[in-house]
Write a protein that holds these residues in place. Structure first.
Motif, PDB file in Angstrom:
ATOM      1  N   LEU A  95      13.797  -9.609   5.502  1.00  0.00           N
ATOM      2  CA  LEU A  95      13.527  -9.073   6.828  1.00  0.00           C
ATOM      3  C   LEU A  95      12.731  -7.768   6.754  1.00  0.00           C
ATOM      4  N   LEU A  96      13.137  -6.868   5.864  1.00  0.00           N
ATOM      5  CA  LEU A  96      12.449  -5.585   5.737  1.00  0.00           C
ATOM      6  C   LEU A  96      11.027  -5.755   5.225  1.00  0.00           C
ATOM      7  N   ASN A  97      10.810  -6.705   4.330  1.00  0.00           N
ATOM      8  CA  ASN A  97       9.448  -6.970   3.851  1.00  0.00           C
ATOM      9  C   ASN A  97       8.563  -7.448   4.989  1.00  0.00           C
ATOM     10  N   ASP A  98       9.109  -8.302   5.853  1.00  0.00           N
ATOM     11  CA  ASP A  98       8.346  -8.767   7.017  1.00  0.00           C
ATOM     12  C   ASP A  98       7.960  -7.588   7.900  1.00  0.00           C
ATOM     13  N   TRP A  99       8.936  -6.725   8.191  1.00  0.00           N
ATOM     14  CA  TRP A  99       8.696  -5.569   9.061  1.00  0.00           C
ATOM     15  C   TRP A  99       7.706  -4.601   8.422  1.00  0.00           C
ATOM     16  N   ASN A 100       7.869  -4.330   7.132  1.00  0.00           N
ATOM     17  CA  ASN A 100       6.993  -3.376   6.458  1.00  0.00           C
ATOM     18  C   ASN A 100       5.565  -3.902   6.322  1.00  0.00           C
ATOM     19  N   LEU A 101       5.421  -5.198   6.138  1.00  0.00           N
ATOM     20  CA  LEU A 101       4.065  -5.753   6.066  1.00  0.00           C
ATOM     21  C   LEU A 101       3.336  -5.538   7.387  1.00  0.00           C
ATOM     22  N   ILE A 102       4.028  -5.749   8.494  1.00  0.00           N
ATOM     23  CA  ILE A 102       3.438  -5.487   9.813  1.00  0.00           C
ATOM     24  C   ILE A 102       2.990  -4.026   9.896  1.00  0.00           C
ATOM     25  N   ALA A 103       3.848  -3.121   9.429  1.00  0.00           N
ATOM     26  CA  ALA A 103       3.529  -1.691   9.478  1.00  0.00           C
ATOM     27  C   ALA A 103       2.334  -1.348   8.591  1.00  0.00           C
ATOM     28  N   TYR A 104       2.291  -1.902   7.376  1.00  0.00           N
ATOM     29  CA  TYR A 104       1.176  -1.632   6.459  1.00  0.00           C
ATOM     30  C   TYR A 104      -0.141  -2.114   7.063  1.00  0.00           C
ATOM     31  N   GLU A 105      -0.133  -3.307   7.618  1.00  0.00           N
ATOM     32  CA  GLU A 105      -1.380  -3.860   8.173  1.00  0.00           C
ATOM     33  C   GLU A 105      -1.812  -3.111   9.428  1.00  0.00           C
ATOM     34  N   THR A 106      -0.859  -2.747  10.282  1.00  0.00           N
ATOM     35  CA  THR A 106      -1.194  -1.998  11.495  1.00  0.00           C
ATOM     36  C   THR A 106      -1.727  -0.614  11.143  1.00  0.00           C
ATOM     37  N   THR A 107      -1.099   0.019  10.179  1.00  0.00           N
ATOM     38  CA  THR A 107      -1.541   1.346   9.744  1.00  0.00           C
ATOM     39  C   THR A 107      -2.945   1.291   9.162  1.00  0.00           C
ATOM     40  N   ALA A 108      -3.204   0.256   8.346  1.00  0.00           N
ATOM     41  CA  ALA A 108      -4.521   0.122   7.711  1.00  0.00           C
ATOM     42  C   ALA A 108      -5.634  -0.046   8.740  1.00  0.00           C
ATOM     43  N   ASN A 109      -5.299  -0.554   9.915  1.00  0.00           N
ATOM     44  CA  ASN A 109      -6.298  -0.767  10.968  1.00  0.00           C
ATOM     45  C   ASN A 109      -6.472   0.443  11.873  1.00  0.00           C
ATOM     46  N   ASN A 110      -5.790   1.537  11.541  1.00  0.00           N
ATOM     47  CA  ASN A 110      -5.844   2.725  12.404  1.00  0.00           C
ATOM     48  C   ASN A 110      -6.057   3.993  11.591  1.00  0.00           C
ATOM     49  N   LYS A 111      -7.019   3.994  10.724  1.00  0.00           N
ATOM     50  CA  LYS A 111      -7.312   5.166   9.903  1.00  0.00           C
ATOM     51  C   LYS A 111      -7.855   6.312  10.744  1.00  0.00           C
ATOM     52  N   PRO A 112      -7.634   7.559  10.328  1.00  0.00           N
ATOM     53  CA  PRO A 112      -6.967   7.972   9.087  1.00  0.00           C
ATOM     54  C   PRO A 112      -5.449   7.812   9.195  1.00  0.00           C
ATOM     55  N   SER A 113      -4.891   7.043   8.285  1.00  0.00           N
ATOM     56  CA  SER A 113      -3.467   6.769   8.324  1.00  0.00           C
ATOM     57  C   SER A 113      -2.968   6.377   6.941  1.00  0.00           C
ATOM     58  N   ILE A 114      -1.657   6.461   6.763  1.00  0.00           N
ATOM     59  CA  ILE A 114      -1.087   6.157   5.454  1.00  0.00           C
ATOM     60  C   ILE A 114       0.397   5.846   5.627  1.00  0.00           C
ATOM     61  N   VAL A 115       0.959   5.104   4.674  1.00  0.00           N
ATOM     62  CA  VAL A 115       2.374   4.726   4.716  1.00  0.00           C
ATOM     63  C   VAL A 115       3.132   5.443   3.606  1.00  0.00           C
ATOM     64  N   ILE A 116       4.299   6.005   3.948  1.00  0.00           N
ATOM     65  CA  ILE A 116       5.181   6.595   2.935  1.00  0.00           C
ATOM     66  C   ILE A 116       6.001   5.461   2.307  1.00  0.00           C
ATOM     67  N   PRO A 117       5.856   5.205   1.011  1.00  0.00           N
ATOM     68  CA  PRO A 117       6.622   4.124   0.367  1.00  0.00           C
ATOM     69  C   PRO A 117       8.051   4.559   0.038  1.00  0.00           C
ATOM     70  N   SER A 118       8.855   4.762   1.058  1.00  0.00           N
ATOM     71  CA  SER A 118      10.209   5.298   0.874  1.00  0.00           C
ATOM     72  C   SER A 118      11.099   4.386   0.039  1.00  0.00           C
ATOM     73  N   SER A 119      10.859   3.073   0.134  1.00  0.00           N
ATOM     74  CA  SER A 119      11.712   2.131  -0.599  1.00  0.00           C
ATOM     75  C   SER A 119      11.569   2.274  -2.112  1.00  0.00           C
ATOM     76  N   GLU A 120      10.512   2.954  -2.557  1.00  0.00           N
ATOM     77  CA  GLU A 120      10.327   3.157  -3.997  1.00  0.00           C
ATOM     78  C   GLU A 120      11.296   4.199  -4.556  1.00  0.00           C
ATOM     79  N   VAL A 121      11.830   5.046  -3.690  1.00  0.00           N
ATOM     80  CA  VAL A 121      12.781   6.066  -4.149  1.00  0.00           C
ATOM     81  C   VAL A 121      14.194   5.823  -3.613  1.00  0.00           C
ATOM     82  N   LEU A 122      14.296   5.274  -2.406  1.00  0.00           N
ATOM     83  CA  LEU A 122      15.614   4.942  -1.846  1.00  0.00           C
ATOM     84  C   LEU A 122      15.956   3.509  -2.258  1.00  0.00           C
ATOM     85  N   LYS A 123      16.405   3.366  -3.478  1.00  0.00           N
ATOM     86  CA  LYS A 123      16.664   2.040  -4.036  1.00  0.00           C
ATOM     87  C   LYS A 123      18.109   1.607  -3.781  1.00  0.00           C
TER      88      LYS A 123
END
Length: 275
Positions: free
Chosen positions: A210-238
Motif C-alpha cells: 500500500l505504501l509503495n503505491d502511495w509513494n509512487l503517486i507522490a514521486y511521479e506527481t512531484t517529478a511533474n512539478n519542478k522545482p521539487s524533490i522527495v525526502i526518502p524517509s523510509s530509508e532511515v525509518l526502517k
C-alpha cells in the motif's frame, strides 16, 4: 491429461508473474526514480560541476529571509517530538546553512487527509501563504490509508482500495496544481510515507504494498512539478528498527523526527532542478 496439466501450470505461472508484478512494480518504479536522482547527485559531486544545490538556490534568493510553508497532517505538526518535529529541526538547519532567517509557517492539521488539505488550500488565506513561500514542505496521504484500514472488514477495504487510491492521486495532483498556480517557483518538498508496522507482523507485506503505491503517486506527481524533490524517509525509518524511532503506533519520536530532518537536509543538498 498431460496437456491439461501443462495448461494449468502455464496459467498458474502467468498468475504468479502478474501478482508479482502487481506487488513489486511500484517499488521498482520508485527505485528507478531514486537511481536517476542519485545519478544527478553523483554528477554534481564532480569537481568540474557547477550545479547549485537546493540549499544553494535558497541562499542565492534575494532578501534576508526564507519563507517556509509546511502543509499536511500530524507528522508536519510534529506529533511525537519535543523539539517541534522534523520540520522545525530542518528549518533551523536551513537557516544555518543559508545564513538567512528561515521563517517557518507550520499549517499542519492533525488527522488531515489529502481531501482535507485540498479544501484547506482553496481558501484565500492559504493562497496568499502559498504565494509568499520560497519553500513548501508537504506530508499527506497517511490518513487516507488509515481511513481505508478502518473500513468494515478486509473485503470491504479491498473493494474500496481502487477508489481511495484514485481519490488520493487526484487530490495530490490538484494540490500541486493549486500550489503551482499560485507559486510557480517555490521549491516543493514531499516527505515520503514510511512504514510504521513491525516487520514481524503477518500483514507487514500488505502495508508495504500500500505504501509503495502511495509513494509512487507522490514521486511521479512531484517529478511533474519542478522545482521539487522527495525526502526518502523510509530509508532511515526502517520497520526492523522501529522501536528506536517510534513514538506511538504511527508517529516518530524525537529520534525519528531528527532522522527525517537529516534526510530532508541531505535531499536539499542535491542539485537544484528547474522545471
Amino acid at each position: 491429461m498431460k496437456k491439461w496439466l501443462w495448461l494449468a501450470l502455464i496459467l498458474l505461472g502467468l498468475i504468479v508473474v502478474s501478482v508479482g508484478g502487481w506487488y513489486y512494480y511500484p517499488q521498482f518504479k520508485i527505485d528507478r526514480l531514486k537511481a536517476q536522482n542519485a545519478a544527478i547527485q553523483d554528477s554534481a559531486d564532480k569537481p568540474e560541476s557547477h550545479n547549485v544545490s537546493y540549499i544553494g538556490h535558497l541562499r542565492n534568493l534575494p532578501g534576508k529571509a526564507i519563507h517556509h510553508l509546511a502543509l499536511g497532517d500530524s507528522v508536519i505538526q510534529g506529533r511525537g517530538s519535543t523539539e517541534g518535529g522534523f520540520i522545525k529541526i530542518a528549518n533551523d538547519e536551513i537557516s544555518s546553512l543559508t545564513g538567512k532567517k528561515a521563517i517557518l509557517d507550520n499549517q499542519g492539521i492533525s488527522g488531515a487527509t489529502s481531501g482535507d488539505l485540498l479544501r484547506f488550500l482553496s481558501t484565500p488565506d492559504m493562497k496568499e501563504r502559498i504565494h509568499s513561500a520560497d519553500l513548501i514542505t508537504i506530508n499527506i496521504g497517511g490518513n487516507d490509508l488509515v481511513t481505508l484500514a478502518l473500513k468494515e472488514g478486509p473485503v470491504k477495504a479491498l473493494q474500496d482500495y481502487a477508489n481511495v487510491k484514485s481519490s488520493y492521486q487526484n487530490n495530490l495532483v490538484e494540490i500541486f496544481s493549486i500550489i503551482r498556480k499560485e507559486n510557480p517557483d517555490a521549491i516543493l518538498v514531499y516527505n515520503e510515507l514510511y512504514n510504521a508496522v513491525d516487520s514481524e507482523e503477518t500483514f507487514f507485506p500488505a502495508t508495504r504494498k500500500l505504501l509503495n503505491d502511495w509513494n509512487l503517486i507522490a514521486y511521479e506527481t512531484t517529478a511533474n512539478n519542478k522545482p521539487s524533490i522527495v525526502i526518502p524517509s523510509s530509508e532511515v525509518l526502517k520497520p526492523e528498527n522501529r522501536k528506536e524511532w517510534i513514538y506511538d503506533a504511527i508517529h516518530p519520536n524525537d529520534k525519528g523526527h531528527e532522522m527525517i530532518a537529516k534526510q530532508m537536509i541531505k535531499t536539499l543538498e542535491a542539485p537544484y532542478q528547474q522545471k
